[in-house]
Design a protein around this motif. Structure first.
Motif, PDB file in Angstrom:
ATOM      1  N   TYR A 122       0.836  -1.207   0.000  1.00 41.53           N
ATOM      2  CA  TYR A 122       0.000   0.000   0.000  1.00 41.53           C
ATOM      3  C   TYR A 122       0.870   1.256   0.000  1.00 41.53           C
ATOM      4  O   TYR A 122       0.633   2.188  -0.782  1.00 41.53           O
ATOM      5  CB  TYR A 122      -0.916  -0.022   1.220  1.00 41.53           C
ATOM      6  CG  TYR A 122      -1.734   1.240   1.405  1.00 41.53           C
ATOM      7  CD1 TYR A 122      -2.890   1.450   0.661  1.00 41.53           C
ATOM      8  CD2 TYR A 122      -1.339   2.224   2.300  1.00 41.53           C
ATOM      9  CE1 TYR A 122      -3.634   2.601   0.807  1.00 41.53           C
ATOM     10  CE2 TYR A 122      -2.078   3.385   2.460  1.00 41.53           C
ATOM     11  CZ  TYR A 122      -3.222   3.574   1.714  1.00 41.53           C
ATOM     12  OH  TYR A 122      -3.952   4.727   1.870  1.00 41.53           O
ATOM     13  N   CYS A 125       2.555   1.724  -3.452  1.00 43.77           N
ATOM     14  CA  CYS A 125       1.615   2.241  -4.460  1.00 43.77           C
ATOM     15  C   CYS A 125       1.354   3.724  -4.247  1.00 43.77           C
ATOM     16  O   CYS A 125       1.322   4.511  -5.205  1.00 43.77           O
ATOM     17  CB  CYS A 125       0.304   1.459  -4.399  1.00 43.77           C
ATOM     18  SG  CYS A 125       0.406  -0.256  -4.943  1.00 43.77           S
ATOM     19  N   ALA A 130      -0.446   6.524  -6.632  1.00 47.88           N
ATOM     20  CA  ALA A 130      -1.741   5.848  -6.731  1.00 47.88           C
ATOM     21  C   ALA A 130      -2.684   6.384  -5.664  1.00 47.88           C
ATOM     22  O   ALA A 130      -2.267   6.769  -4.563  1.00 47.88           O
ATOM     23  CB  ALA A 130      -1.570   4.343  -6.556  1.00 47.88           C
ATOM     24  N   PRO A 134      -7.291   2.378  -5.161  1.00 44.57           N
ATOM     25  CA  PRO A 134      -6.550   1.380  -5.950  1.00 44.57           C
ATOM     26  C   PRO A 134      -5.368   0.784  -5.193  1.00 44.57           C
ATOM     27  O   PRO A 134      -5.088  -0.414  -5.311  1.00 44.57           O
ATOM     28  CB  PRO A 134      -6.073   2.188  -7.169  1.00 44.57           C
ATOM     29  CG  PRO A 134      -6.957   3.372  -7.234  1.00 44.57           C
ATOM     30  CD  PRO A 134      -7.375   3.677  -5.837  1.00 44.57           C
ATOM     31  N   ALA A 135      -4.679   1.612  -4.409  1.00 46.64           N
ATOM     32  CA  ALA A 135      -3.554   1.103  -3.625  1.00 46.64           C
ATOM     33  C   ALA A 135      -4.031   0.053  -2.625  1.00 46.64           C
ATOM     34  O   ALA A 135      -3.385  -0.983  -2.423  1.00 46.64           O
ATOM     35  CB  ALA A 135      -2.853   2.248  -2.895  1.00 46.64           C
ATOM     36  N   ILE A 138      -4.906  -3.342  -4.501  1.00 46.13           N
ATOM     37  CA  ILE A 138      -3.708  -4.114  -4.843  1.00 46.13           C
ATOM     38  C   ILE A 138      -3.054  -4.671  -3.587  1.00 46.13           C
ATOM     39  O   ILE A 138      -2.591  -5.824  -3.555  1.00 46.13           O
ATOM     40  CB  ILE A 138      -2.723  -3.238  -5.634  1.00 46.13           C
ATOM     41  CG1 ILE A 138      -3.273  -2.959  -7.037  1.00 46.13           C
ATOM     42  CG2 ILE A 138      -1.352  -3.895  -5.716  1.00 46.13           C
ATOM     43  CD1 ILE A 138      -3.412  -4.194  -7.902  1.00 46.13           C
ATOM     44  N   ALA A 366      -2.352   0.144  -9.969  1.00 51.50           N
ATOM     45  CA  ALA A 366      -2.967   1.076  -9.019  1.00 51.50           C
ATOM     46  C   ALA A 366      -2.850   2.516  -9.504  1.00 51.50           C
ATOM     47  O   ALA A 366      -3.787   3.318  -9.360  1.00 51.50           O
ATOM     48  CB  ALA A 366      -2.318   0.918  -7.646  1.00 51.50           C
ATOM     49  N   THR A 370      -6.232   4.904 -10.662  1.00 54.89           N
ATOM     50  CA  THR A 370      -6.560   6.027  -9.782  1.00 54.89           C
ATOM     51  C   THR A 370      -7.556   6.961 -10.454  1.00 54.89           C
ATOM     52  O   THR A 370      -7.397   7.347 -11.612  1.00 54.89           O
ATOM     53  CB  THR A 370      -5.276   6.794  -9.414  1.00 54.89           C
ATOM     54  OG1 THR A 370      -4.429   5.935  -8.661  1.00 54.89           O
ATOM     55  CG2 THR A 370      -5.600   8.031  -8.600  1.00 54.89           C
ATOM     56  N   TYR A 434     -13.877   0.244  -5.323  1.00 49.97           N
ATOM     57  CA  TYR A 434     -12.725  -0.371  -4.661  1.00 49.97           C
ATOM     58  C   TYR A 434     -13.169  -1.372  -3.596  1.00 49.97           C
ATOM     59  O   TYR A 434     -12.475  -2.368  -3.339  1.00 49.97           O
ATOM     60  CB  TYR A 434     -11.838   0.710  -4.064  1.00 49.97           C
ATOM     61  CG  TYR A 434     -11.409   1.739  -5.091  1.00 49.97           C
ATOM     62  CD1 TYR A 434     -10.898   1.332  -6.327  1.00 49.97           C
ATOM     63  CD2 TYR A 434     -11.533   3.099  -4.853  1.00 49.97           C
ATOM     64  CE1 TYR A 434     -10.521   2.263  -7.281  1.00 49.97           C
ATOM     65  CE2 TYR A 434     -11.156   4.037  -5.795  1.00 49.97           C
ATOM     66  CZ  TYR A 434     -10.652   3.618  -7.012  1.00 49.97           C
ATOM     67  OH  TYR A 434     -10.287   4.537  -7.953  1.00 49.97           O
TER      68      TYR A 434
END
Length: 721
Positions: A122, A125, A130, A134-135, A138, A366, A370, A434
């Motif tokens: 996290y 990213c 990002a 999105p972070a 992933i 990510a 975004t 998300y």
């Protein structure tokens, strides 16, 4: 101001949510199969050894460099794999030692590392720009990708520990490069990656640092290049501490698969990456058995990656491709590793590299996601998505047509998930998008653990994971125990109080293994019983005598005709095992001396710990003699006779032998073992730590120092006044 405070608080809140989500999702495999996280090597090597080392640490034994009772697997300094210099590893060992149920201990410790891996992902990213959503998606998905979950988390725990620190190292080093972070953090995270003792951690740090140098060079940032070189050099100072003992012991060891070659084992193909979103896909990759297809979804990444590729903001790469240059470099390097030869020095099984490819691809994904999916040219994007899903479904079906029901369910999850994501995106409910991505990770894992409840591509061990149950099932024994067959596999004996000659190791002591017919996991062949009772060239003493063996546990299935030789008796017999025990106790019970040649009279033998021993003796002057110890002759022994240095040598089966000179008639032989290169490695590691602290202090001082205007600026100010 209130809005800024809310935004600043939102980041830690999302990061905490990522950690909580991963901690919860990590329990799904455990609920399906409570032995999921204590499988294969974790069952017979990692968890038992962690429990044992944790107990030694609680007893004040640090660093745990050597355990002579563990024989080939007891040189922890040279083995490197357990990370005895890594503080997080040591804390994990202590935690494991407090559990009776190794399955529960495994899920607790490995959940912790999966959570840390998600947090590091996290942060990485976010470092590349990002968005939080999105972070987070992933970061939650990566720990449950196929190889990371079914191999690193379930079996090869050292790989999980090493991989965990890679995104942290990358994140901290990039912050140093752009002048936003302290070099101390980059050093500490790099140190944690290196000191896990897994060479893949060291490889990852090297590749990441090299990639960041490329990124800084493309940005024409010379200061960043200097900062990265300094931090990388300081981290490199830790390498000798971890790996010099291994290299120094290589003259007497043999590592399985070491060298350069290719046998096809765990070698993925580029085409396998087309199926990285199909939860049911079993790649056509050769495993350890005769099958040409893996039983686990080992190339799986995340359900949403392939379906959402047409909906990403690809135009961002055309405008700004230089800032994430390190991402491309890491992905390219590890992709080459993943499709490379199966054996390359210490690096085996190229499939291991795929998780780093997914880390890099995840960062890029990510960044491009975004702001939510891109919704222009809707019909064109929908058609491409449909084609991608059809292709991946076809390839998955082709690889395993008899599992068509699983493939239909997996495809259905993809279709429902992507339709829901796009529907929410069109209604501008980006946060919910998300949330669906994260929920889909959990849903996919529920399906996967129903289809693949364990890693069937590796060894299955059916012994209990409860230490209490293991002790109850352990046959009665006395002293050092030699196994004939596979009585208790690997290092399981460590947790039941069984001082077994057999142990699990990736670094076999060559002479000992050959002499006893012992393999890497501690098992022996049927002929090993005859070998240990055969006389040697040392006054006709047997290997059983020279190793101070008190019991021999024979697996009846491979040696049903086991009979005790002279001086031994059958002390226990069951349908599974026969135990042979000595009639008389061995001499010198306070040490590990096993034999003194004719004419040498031992007055005293004391071994205060595994690394030291002292023997007082008398003998006729003018006559040489020898002392044999129930120790493997690992490089690093120093022997002195009343301050006079002697040379230790390797005797039968690689046992330690000290030759006494003829010109003495009495004395005290003192031996002490120190891992090769340890003093140098320790000094360099300390230098690296001090250097990192000094660099951090200098940069902090420069940041706080008030800027002094140049003479030109002073003249300009006066002129303006």
């Amino acid at each position: 101001m209130t809005t800024l405070v809310r935004r600043s608080a939102r980041g830690p809140l999302v990061a905490s949510g990522v950690c909580a989500a991963v901690a919860l999702i990590a329990q799904i495999p455990f609920l399906r199969n409570r032995l999921f996280y204590v499988w294969d090597d974790s069952a017979v090597q990692f968890l038992p050894t962690w429990h044992h080392l944790g107990g030694r640490l609680l007893d004040g034994d640090w660093p745990p460099l050597l355990d002579v009772d563990n024989w080939m697997g007891g040189n922890f300094a040279a083995e490197a794999l357990f990370g005895i210099w890594n503080p997080v590893n040591l804390a994990s060992f202590v935690l494991v030692s407090r559990f009776d149920d190794l399955a529960v201990a495994a899920v607790v410790v490995k959940t912790g590392f999966l959570v840390l891996l998600a947090l590091g992902t996290y942060l990485l990213c976010r470092e590349y720009g990002a968005g939080r959503g999105p972070a987070a998606a992933i970061a939650v998905a990566l720990p449950f990708s196929g190889f990371t979950l079914y191999y690193d988390a379930a079996t090869w725990a050292a790989g999980l520990m090493a991989f965990t620190w890679l995104p942290f190292t990358w994140w901290a080093a990039r912050r140093v490069a752009r002048g936003a972070g302290s070099p101390l953090w980059a050093f500490l995270f790099g140190a944690l990656a290196v000191t896990t003792g897994n060479p893949y951690g060291l490889l990852g740090v090297c590749v990441v640092m090299a990639a960041l140098l490329v990124e800084s060079w493309l940005a024409h940032d010379r200061a960043a290049l200097v900062r990265l070189l300094v931090v990388g050099g300081l981290v490199a100072l830790l390498v000798p501490l971890v790996y010099l003992p291994l290299l120094g012991s290589s003259a007497v060891t043999a590592r399985a698969g070491q060298g350069f070659g290719s046998d096809g084992v765990l070698m993925p193909r580029l085409s396998d990456l087309l199926n990285l979103s199909m939860a049911s896909h079993q790649p056509m990759v050769r495993g350890f058995g005769p099958s040409i297809r893996m039983i686990t979804p080992s190339v799986y990444f995340a359900w949403f990656v392939v379906p959402l590729l047409p909906w990403l903001h690809w135009n961002r790469l055309r405008a700004r491709w230089r800032p994430p240059a390190a991402v491309f470099a890491v992905a390219a390097a590890y992709l080459l590793f993943a499709v490379g030869p199966s054996n390359l020095w210490m690096f085996r099984f190229p499939l291991r590299h795929l998780e780093v490819v997914y880390l890099a691809l995840g960062v890029l994904f990510a960044v491009l996601l975004t702001g939510g999916p891109r919704l222009d040219h809707f019909r064109r994007r929908a058609l491409v998505t449909g084609g991608a899903l059809a292709l991946t479904a076809y390839l998955t079906f082709s690889a395993g047509p008899w599992q068509w029901r699983h493939h239909l369910v997996a495809l259905g999850l993809l279709v429902v998930g992507v339709v829901l994501v796009i529907w929410l995106a069109r209604r501008r409910r980006v946060a919910a998008v998300y949330g669906v991505l994260v929920a889909g990770v959990a849903a996919g894992l529920v399906a996967q653990t129903a289809w693949f409840p364990f890693n069937g591509d590796v060894a299955v061990h059916n012994h209990p994971r409860s230490i209490t149950e293991l002790r109850a099932q352990t046959p009665p024994h006395e002293g050092t125990t030699f196994p004939v067959g596979t009585v208790l596999p690997g290092n399981v004996g460590l947790v039941v109080g069984l001082s077994s000659v057999g142990s699990y190791t990736g670094m076999q002591f060559r002479d000992f293994a050959n002499a006893t017919c012992m393999v890497y996991h501690g098992g022996t062949c049927a002929g090993s019983l005859d070998r240990i009772f055969a006389p040697t060239d040392l006054d006709g003493r047997t290997l059983a005598d020279l190793m101070r063996v008190g019991s021999v546990v024979v697996e009846n299935e491979i040696r049903p005709d086991a009979r005790p030789p002279e001086g031994w008796r059958v002390s226990f017999r069951s349908g599974k095992e026969t135990v042979l025990t000595r009639d008389q106790p061995l001499p010198w019970p306070d040490g590990r001396l096993s034999h003194a040649t004719a004419g040498v009279r031992v007055v005293e033998d004391i071994a205060p710990d595994d690394r030291e021993e002292a023997v007082r003796f008398t003998k006729p002057r003018g006559r040489a003699g020898s002392l044999v110890f129930a120790r493997l002759a690992w490089p690093g022994y120093r022997v002195e006779l009343d301050g006079r240095e002697l040379t230790a040598r390797s005797g039968p089966a690689g046992l330690l032998v000290v030759d006494l000179p003829a010109d003495v008639d009495a004395g005290r032989v003192a031996l002490r073992w120190t891992p090769p290169g340890l003093p140098l490695g320790g000094a360099l590691a300390l230098l690296g730590l001090l250097g990192a602290v000094a660099c951090a202090g200098v940069l902090r001082w420069r940041a706080r120092r008030p800027e002094v205007p140049s003479p030109v600026e002073v003249d300009r100010e006066l002129a303006n006044a």
